[in-house]
Design a protein around this motif. Structure first.
Motif, PDB file in Angstrom:
ATOM      1  N   VAL A 281      44.285  14.045  41.376  1.00  0.00           N
ATOM      2  CA  VAL A 281      43.765  15.236  40.654  1.00  0.00           C
ATOM      3  C   VAL A 281      43.418  16.378  41.159  1.00  0.00           C
ATOM      4  N   VAL A 282      43.867  17.273  40.682  1.00  0.00           N
ATOM      5  CA  VAL A 282      43.360  18.850  40.869  1.00  0.00           C
ATOM      6  C   VAL A 282      42.518  19.391  39.855  1.00  0.00           C
ATOM      7  N   SER A 283      41.235  19.619  39.880  1.00  0.00           N
ATOM      8  CA  SER A 283      40.606  20.245  38.737  1.00  0.00           C
ATOM      9  C   SER A 283      40.748  21.907  38.944  1.00  0.00           C
ATOM     10  N   ILE A 284      41.314  22.477  37.985  1.00  0.00           N
ATOM     11  CA  ILE A 284      42.106  23.776  38.080  1.00  0.00           C
ATOM     12  C   ILE A 284      41.312  24.839  37.142  1.00  0.00           C
ATOM     13  N   PRO A 285      40.620  25.702  37.636  1.00  0.00           N
ATOM     14  CA  PRO A 285      40.172  26.783  36.848  1.00  0.00           C
ATOM     15  C   PRO A 285      41.399  27.419  36.031  1.00  0.00           C
ATOM     16  N   TYR A 286      41.404  27.324  34.822  1.00  0.00           N
ATOM     17  CA  TYR A 286      42.629  27.819  33.926  1.00  0.00           C
ATOM     18  C   TYR A 286      42.270  28.833  32.995  1.00  0.00           C
ATOM     19  N   ALA A 287      41.196  29.374  32.861  1.00  0.00           N
ATOM     20  CA  ALA A 287      40.731  30.711  31.921  1.00  0.00           C
ATOM     21  C   ALA A 287      39.595  31.378  32.503  1.00  0.00           C
ATOM     22  N   ARG A 288      39.622  32.560  32.143  1.00  0.00           N
ATOM     23  CA  ARG A 288      38.576  33.369  32.820  1.00  0.00           C
ATOM     24  C   ARG A 288      38.223  34.520  31.562  1.00  0.00           C
ATOM     25  N   SER A 289      37.005  34.926  31.833  1.00  0.00           N
ATOM     26  CA  SER A 289      36.419  36.186  30.973  1.00  0.00           C
ATOM     27  C   SER A 289      36.753  37.395  31.300  1.00  0.00           C
ATOM     28  N   LEU A 290      36.992  38.260  30.519  1.00  0.00           N
ATOM     29  CA  LEU A 290      37.270  39.744  30.881  1.00  0.00           C
ATOM     30  C   LEU A 290      36.366  40.623  30.046  1.00  0.00           C
ATOM     31  N   ASN A 291      35.304  41.164  30.424  1.00  0.00           N
ATOM     32  CA  ASN A 291      34.330  41.987  29.667  1.00  0.00           C
ATOM     33  C   ASN A 291      35.001  43.388  29.377  1.00  0.00           C
ATOM     34  N   PRO A 292      35.162  43.954  27.951  1.00  0.00           N
ATOM     35  CA  PRO A 292      35.600  45.031  27.847  1.00  0.00           C
ATOM     36  C   PRO A 292      35.189  46.204  28.657  1.00  0.00           C
ATOM     37  N   VAL A 293      33.874  46.411  28.797  1.00  0.00           N
ATOM     38  CA  VAL A 293      33.254  47.443  29.676  1.00  0.00           C
ATOM     39  C   VAL A 293      33.430  47.275  30.972  1.00  0.00           C
ATOM     40  N   THR A 294      33.341  46.273  31.711  1.00  0.00           N
ATOM     41  CA  THR A 294      33.214  46.124  33.226  1.00  0.00           C
ATOM     42  C   THR A 294      34.712  45.795  33.700  1.00  0.00           C
ATOM     43  N   HIS A 295      35.589  45.212  32.651  1.00  0.00           N
ATOM     44  CA  HIS A 295      36.946  44.594  33.085  1.00  0.00           C
ATOM     45  C   HIS A 295      36.809  43.559  34.082  1.00  0.00           C
ATOM     46  N   THR A 296      35.833  42.875  34.193  1.00  0.00           N
ATOM     47  CA  THR A 296      35.767  41.823  35.067  1.00  0.00           C
ATOM     48  C   THR A 296      34.722  40.758  34.326  1.00  0.00           C
ATOM     49  N   ASP A 297      34.255  39.665  35.146  1.00  0.00           N
ATOM     50  CA  ASP A 297      33.305  38.888  34.714  1.00  0.00           C
ATOM     51  C   ASP A 297      32.107  38.535  35.969  1.00  0.00           C
TER      52      ASP A 297
END
Length: 440
Positions: A281-297
């Motif tokens: 089994v591989v635990s995979i990060p499948y989603a990410r946040s994207l802040n509209p101000v910083t364009h990152t998380d």
């Protein structure tokens, strides 16, 4: 879709199944097939497609070079080497490999909890008041709202949130305590945010690689029965994580809150276990946040507070900031003195330097109805107007003490350097003076 971190009751139900690792392994693992499967699943689910391609290509190349052949009868050694190879290409602490046939089987099933699991979760949320601990008004009309998670039962939690914020709606400032909050539902995060904005405001995007879609989250006053406009302070610690970080980060970047405390845990990428065959089994990060101000998380970096203090001091610091802001907005001297009084009260929560006994001796004497005297190395007051009530004077600052629950006392020198009177600061903002009776 939910952040992975808030699953207390559901993990209690399915955790035992996931943790039962089968000890019997195939006599010889099919390494090329395993690495092809790892590469495919990364390409399908991992949040960064370019890095997924690099990692997959590398482990497939290692398989072609026979790098894993000597390990093919030992799944644990394969796990160790595969984990090291993936991290060598792209470091991601949330991406990890394990050999667990029971978990591999479970991860192929529907991710939706059963009706029984949902009922157990609902019972847990209700029994724990949806993780909301209290709503309190602190001195200075400062609201205090601590809670430990964002539950997925948004409809169930909404009346509790509305009731708490309605109770706190008339406060001059609001402190939201997330120091022990480990996150949860982004939908509930969005609902709570909606109480703090008068117009629809873009707060966060959640980009899902598994489904190739993006969920856009808005703080929307249309979703809630009312909004509040007081200044907001958010308390954080190193334990603050995931959905709690989402709330703190979005409110901070929207300039709607001041974050006070410690840098948070840094978990912005939800993770799920994906079977890659042969019991792995591989635990995979499948989603990410994207802040509209910083364009990152905040992944890996955490939410960096505007005011950095140790977590255990964060509430006191936020209250101080709120009181100082109220002091600046005060329109009368009495209001300002009320804020000064409350700031002095906060000072009593920090150790104050004790004045030497020789200095305390100079304060002794009678000031109107108040008699100051020493017992041992402590200064006491006997108040004739209060039935000879005796209180110990607790130091706030040089020459200034807490007299009782309603007043502070400051010893004042005259032009000749004599401690000639005391100034009494009362909690309502009034100030009185009492002259010292001359000694015979």
């Amino acid at each position: 879709m939910r952040y992975l971190t808030l699953c207390v009751p559901l993990l209690a139900v399915i955790g035992p199944l996931w943790c039962q690792a089968q000890t019997t392994a195939p006599s010889v693992l099919h390494i090329p097939q395993l690495m092809d499967s790892v590469a495919l699943r990364l390409q399908q689910h991992y949040i960064f497609p370019v890095e997924a391609g690099r990692m997959g290509t590398y482990v497939q190349g290692q398989a072609r070079k026979q790098a894993y052949v000597a390990l093919a009868t030992d799944p644990k050694r394969v796990v160790k080497q595969l984990q090291a190879d993936l991290q060598a290409v792209h470091r991601d602490p949330h991406l990890f490999v394990e050999y667990n046939p029971a978990l591999a089987t479970a991860s192929r099933r529907s991710p939706q909890p059963s009706a029984e699991e949902q009922a157990q979760a609902k019972k847990y949320w209700v029994a724990n008041n949806y993780l909301f601990k209290k709503a309190e008004v602190l001195p200075g009309n400062i609201g205090y709202f601590p809670f430990t998670g964002f539950v997925p039962d948004v409809a169930g939690a909404k009346p509790t949130i509305s009731g708490a914020l309605q109770f706190l709606a008339n406060t001059s400032a609001l402190v939201i305590d997330l120091r022990e909050n480990m996150g949860g539902s982004p939908e509930l995060v969005s609902l709570l945010e909606s109480y703090f904005f008068p117009i629809k405001t873009h707060m966060n995007d959640l980009i899902n690689r598994s489904t190739n879609d993006t969920t856009v989250f808005y703080a929307d006053p249309a979703k809630v029965p009312f909004t509040v406009s007081m200044p907001v302070y958010i308390l954080t610690s190193h334990h603050t994580f995931s959905g709690a970080e989402d709330f703190a980060y979005a409110m901070q970047m929207a300039k709607r809150a001041v974050v006070v405390g410690e840098t948070t845990g840094g978990g912005a990428h939800p993770t799920r276990p994906v079977s890659v065959g042969q019991g792995f089994v591989v635990s995979i990060p499948y989603a990410r946040s994207l802040n509209p101000v910083t364009h990152t998380d905040w992944e890996g970096t955490g939410v960096v507070p505007d005011v950095k203090v140790a977590a255990q001091q964060a509430l006191t610091k936020a209250r101080e900031l709120a009181l100082r802001a109220q002091h600046q907005r005060a329109t009368s001297e009495q209001e300002k003195r009320q804020m000064d009084y409350l700031l002095d009260e906060l000072a009593t929560q920090r150790p104050a330097a004790k004045e030497p006994l020789s200095q305390l001796q100079l304060y002794t004497g009678t000031y109107g109805p108040l008699t100051m005297y020493l017992t041992g190395n402590k200064l006491f007051c006997k108040n004739a107007d209060a039935g000879n009530l005796i209180t110990e004077l607790r130091p706030i600052a040089p020459h200034r003490f807490v007299l009782d629950d309603n007043a502070h006392a400051e010893f004042v020198q005259d032009s000749r350097g004599r401690w000639s009177h005391i100034r009494l600061y009362v909690s309502d903002g009034n100030v009185f003076e009492e002259r010292r009776k001359e000694r015979n």
